[in-house]
Write a protein that holds these residues in place. Sequence first.
Motif, short mmCIF file in Angstrom:
data_model
loop_
_atom_site.label_atom_id
_atom_site.label_comp_id
_atom_site.label_asym_id
_atom_site.label_seq_id
_atom_site.Cartn_x
_atom_site.Cartn_y
_atom_site.Cartn_z
N ASP A 232 54.32 -6.18 -76.54
CA ASP A 232 54.89 -4.93 -76.59
C ASP A 232 53.84 -3.88 -76.33
OD1 ASP A 232 57.43 -6.14 -77.34
OD2 ASP A 232 56.29 -6.48 -79.58
N SER A 233 53.14 -3.91 -75.35
CA SER A 233 51.87 -3.14 -75.07
C SER A 233 52.16 -2.47 -73.90
CB SER A 233 50.41 -3.83 -75.03
OG SER A 233 50.58 -4.84 -74.37
N VAL A 234 53.02 -2.86 -72.90
CA VAL A 234 52.81 -2.09 -71.55
C VAL A 234 54.21 -1.48 -71.22
CG1 VAL A 234 52.85 -2.93 -69.06
CG2 VAL A 234 51.67 -3.96 -70.79
N ASP A 235 53.99 -0.31 -70.63
CA ASP A 235 55.22 0.44 -70.06
C ASP A 235 55.76 0.03 -68.73
OD1 ASP A 235 55.28 2.90 -72.27
OD2 ASP A 235 53.35 2.76 -71.55
N LEU A 236 54.93 -0.50 -67.90
CA LEU A 236 55.46 -0.76 -66.66
C LEU A 236 54.77 -2.00 -66.13
CD1 LEU A 236 56.96 -0.21 -63.92
CD2 LEU A 236 54.85 0.77 -63.20
N GLU B 189 56.63 -13.91 -69.49
CA GLU B 189 55.35 -13.14 -69.89
C GLU B 189 55.60 -11.48 -69.66
OE1 GLU B 189 51.48 -14.11 -70.55
OE2 GLU B 189 53.25 -14.61 -71.69
N ALA B 190 56.23 -11.31 -68.65
CA ALA B 190 56.65 -9.74 -68.35
C ALA B 190 57.38 -9.15 -69.68
CB ALA B 190 57.46 -9.48 -67.26
N MET B 191 58.50 -9.99 -70.15
CA MET B 191 59.21 -9.62 -71.29
C MET B 191 58.26 -9.46 -72.61
SD MET B 191 62.01 -9.35 -69.72
CE MET B 191 61.14 -9.05 -68.34
N ARG B 192 57.36 -10.38 -72.62
CA ARG B 192 56.48 -10.24 -73.98
C ARG B 192 55.83 -9.14 -73.82
NH1 ARG B 192 51.26 -11.34 -74.87
NH2 ARG B 192 51.04 -12.15 -72.66
N VAL B 193 54.97 -8.83 -72.90
CA VAL B 193 54.06 -7.67 -72.85
C VAL B 193 54.77 -6.37 -72.57
CG1 VAL B 193 52.17 -9.27 -71.72
CG2 VAL B 193 53.70 -7.56 -70.36
N LEU B 194 56.06 -6.15 -72.27
CA LEU B 194 56.70 -4.92 -72.11
C LEU B 194 57.15 -4.33 -73.40
CD1 LEU B 194 59.10 -5.34 -68.80
CD2 LEU B 194 57.28 -3.64 -69.13
N LYS B 195 56.87 -3.20 -73.54
CA LYS B 195 57.49 -2.49 -74.82
C LYS B 195 58.92 -2.19 -74.48
CE LYS B 195 53.57 0.72 -75.10
NZ LYS B 195 53.20 2.48 -74.85
N ARG B 196 59.51 -1.72 -75.54
CA ARG B 196 61.02 -1.53 -75.75
C ARG B 196 61.07 -0.09 -74.74
NH1 ARG B 196 64.92 -0.21 -80.85
NH2 ARG B 196 66.92 0.01 -79.85
N GLU B 197 62.03 -0.41 -73.84
CA GLU B 197 62.20 0.88 -72.90
C GLU B 197 61.23 0.66 -71.69
OE1 GLU B 197 64.99 2.42 -73.04
OE2 GLU B 197 65.47 1.74 -75.17
N GLY B 198 60.57 -0.43 -71.87
CA GLY B 198 59.47 -0.59 -70.66
C GLY B 198 60.32 -1.08 -69.49
N CYS B 199 59.69 -0.87 -68.35
CA CYS B 199 60.46 -1.08 -66.98
C CYS B 199 59.39 -2.25 -66.32
CB CYS B 199 60.22 -0.12 -66.11
SG CYS B 199 61.63 1.20 -66.63
N LEU B 200 60.20 -3.14 -65.52
CA LEU B 200 59.79 -3.98 -64.55
C LEU B 200 60.07 -3.76 -63.03
CD1 LEU B 200 58.53 -7.05 -64.05
CD2 LEU B 200 60.85 -7.85 -64.11
#
Length: 228
Positions: free
Chosen positions: A60-64, A82-93
């Motif tokens: 939960d540390s990354v916005d994009l 891994e992308a789901m793990r590091v993305l913050k809530r409302e973060g985008c891929l």
Amino acid sequence: MALDVGCGTGRFTLPLAPHFKKVLGIDISDSQINVAEQYNTASNVSYMVAAAEKLPMKNDSVDLVNASLAAHWFTIDKFASEAMRVLKREGCLALHGFIPANEIEYKNLSHDLTVVMLETWDTLFQHVDTRSTDHMLCQYQTIFEAIPLKDKERITDINVKSPMTIPEIIGFFQSIYMFQQFLEKDAERAKQFLIHVERRIRDILGEEAYSARLNVYMKHYCVLACKH
């Protein structure tokens, strides 16, 4: 915080700099990261060697999480997890790729130039990695289906016109993995092939070869998703 995965030499990393406090570009290639660091012009951008399947970020540390012209090389289920793990809530891929539209436009010479482009791609596609090419040719449909988010969208057939000089066109061919594969198999034949392609284009353009900017068409596509 933005994370650019499979960043290569940083071509798509640096444009993120004005929009984020921090940007990290990662790639599994030491040599690519070395080049990226050499040409880094942004104080808020850094690079490191790391794999897409094991992102060097906290939960939960990354916005994009961005990947341009790279996701088709990843082991998608592991990368998506891994992308789901590091993305913050409302973060985008954001995942982006393209396939050649096989067209060059220039005055009344478009047809002859396009024939050269088609034949060049025919040769280069003899050196493809089937798994990655399948992802590209279906415009990331299989990757889209593997993203475990409900809020997602796939946008296809985005026609992009890029004005390019002859050296830029040849440089583009040199940079793509299919030519690099060709180079590894038969370096002399690969080099002579590009010399021949350039000579054909110059012969068609004649005196205008040194000044012409040709419109090269590519078909882009992307997968966008948001973690809620």
